[in-house]
Write an enzyme that holds these catalytic residues in place. Structure first.
Site, short mmCIF file in Angstrom:
data_model
loop_
_atom_site.label_atom_id
_atom_site.label_comp_id
_atom_site.label_asym_id
_atom_site.label_seq_id
_atom_site.Cartn_x
_atom_site.Cartn_y
_atom_site.Cartn_z
CG ASP A 61 -7.42 -0.78 4.22
OD1 ASP A 61 -6.86 0.21 3.48
OD2 ASP A 61 -7.42 -1.81 4.23
N GLY A 119 0.71 -1.27 -0.10
CA GLY A 119 -0.12 -0.13 -0.01
C GLY A 119 0.96 1.27 0.09
CE LYS A 168 -2.03 -5.17 6.96
NZ LYS A 168 -1.80 -4.07 5.84
CD GLU A 179 -1.12 -6.21 3.44
OE1 GLU A 179 -0.80 -5.29 2.78
OE2 GLU A 179 -2.30 -6.17 3.98
C1 A5P Z 1 -3.22 -3.83 1.46
O1 A5P Z 1 -3.50 -5.02 1.16
C2 A5P Z 1 -3.80 -3.11 2.52
O2 A5P Z 1 -3.73 -3.97 3.87
C3 A5P Z 1 -3.10 -1.83 2.96
O3 A5P Z 1 -2.24 -2.07 4.01
C4 A5P Z 1 -3.93 -0.91 3.16
O4 A5P Z 1 -4.68 -0.82 2.19
C5 A5P Z 1 -3.34 0.56 3.58
O5 A5P Z 1 -3.23 1.13 2.24
P1 A5P Z 1 -2.60 2.79 2.07
O6 A5P Z 1 -1.34 2.95 3.05
O7 A5P Z 1 -2.41 3.04 0.80
O8 A5P Z 1 -4.01 3.48 2.54
#
Ligand code: A5P
Length: 223
Positions: free
Chosen positions: A87, A29, A97, A106
């Site tokens: 998230d 992310g 997440k 993750e």
């Molecule tokens: C990815 O699969 C997610 O778990 C991310 O950790 C989450 O979407 C956070 O993304 P941003 O940092 O872009 O908000």
């Protein structure tokens, strides 16, 4: 203070936890990407040495490789420290997440870590988990309709991510974004997910994080 600056502030504070020689879990992310960049700068500057990473997505692997961070497969002993975005996070450090689609990898990495630290800006902090954000659930294509019906029975309204052109994870599986029905407890829903055979992984990260570093207009704070 703009969004990217806040993500970078949280990422920099997390980079302060890194010691030379550590094996790191590298999240996915836009916030985790900031952490990878800060890490690269500190390695380049020689402030840190001998740090290696386990990437949680193809996107993170590509970024880290471009920056010159040594990457390895997750060893049996796990990682020393995992850093990742989220998230949503609540006061108990439980998180949602997976809006980026990488939650399964993750979670494997986060659960292997001696320490798992979340990073993000104030917009990610919530009073009640999974009310605003649906829970991303990665499922096998085999038995899809059966699995979907079990997720409804467990108290959610699942939507296939991508619709007619389904989004596929790095593992090649579809995602059902599961909005919780009113009154459904995220912990009970997580238990139901863990007991559903067609579920590969999901975005409820309960009891995994040991800290959250939150950046706001007024600076950085810890949960
Ligand atoms: C990815 O699969 C997610 O778990 C991310 O950790 C989450 O979407 C956070 O993304 P941003 O940092 O872009 O908000």
């Amino acid at each position: 203070v703009d969004g990217e600056a806040m993500k970078r502030a949280a990422a920099s504070a997390a980079a302060d936890l890194v010691e030379s020689g550590m094996l790191l879990g590298l999240g996915s992310g836009s916030t985790a990407a900031q952490f990878v960049r800060v890490l690269g700068e500190r390695l380049q500057a020689g402030v840190l040495r001998g740090v290696r990473g386990v990437p949680t997505s193809q996107a993170t692997a590509a970024l880290a490789a471009r920056i010159g961070i040594e990457l390895i497969d997750l060893p049996a002993s796990g990682v020393d420290l995992a850093i990742d975005g989220m998230d949503e996070v609540d006061a108990r450090l439980d998180a949602v997440k997976g809006l980026g689609g990488a939650a399964t990898r993750e979670k494997i990495v986060a659960a292997s870590a001696s320490r798992f630290v979340l990073i993000g800006d104030e917009s990610k902090v919530v009073d009640e988990l999974a009310r605003r954000t649906p829970v991303p659930v990665e499922v096998l294509a085999f038995g899809f309709e059966r699995t979907r019906s079990l997720l409804i029975a467990a108290g959610s309204r699942p939507t296939l991510r991508g619709g007619a052109e389904p989004f596929l994870t790095d593992e090649g599986n579809p995602i059902l974004d599961c909005a919780l029905q009113r009154g459904v407890d995220p912990a009970a829903f997580a238990q139901a997910l863990d007991a559903t055979p067609g579920v590969v992984g999901h975005g409820l990260f309960l009891g995994l994080a040991s800290a959250a570093i939150i950046a706001g207009a007024g600076g950085v704070r810890r949960l």
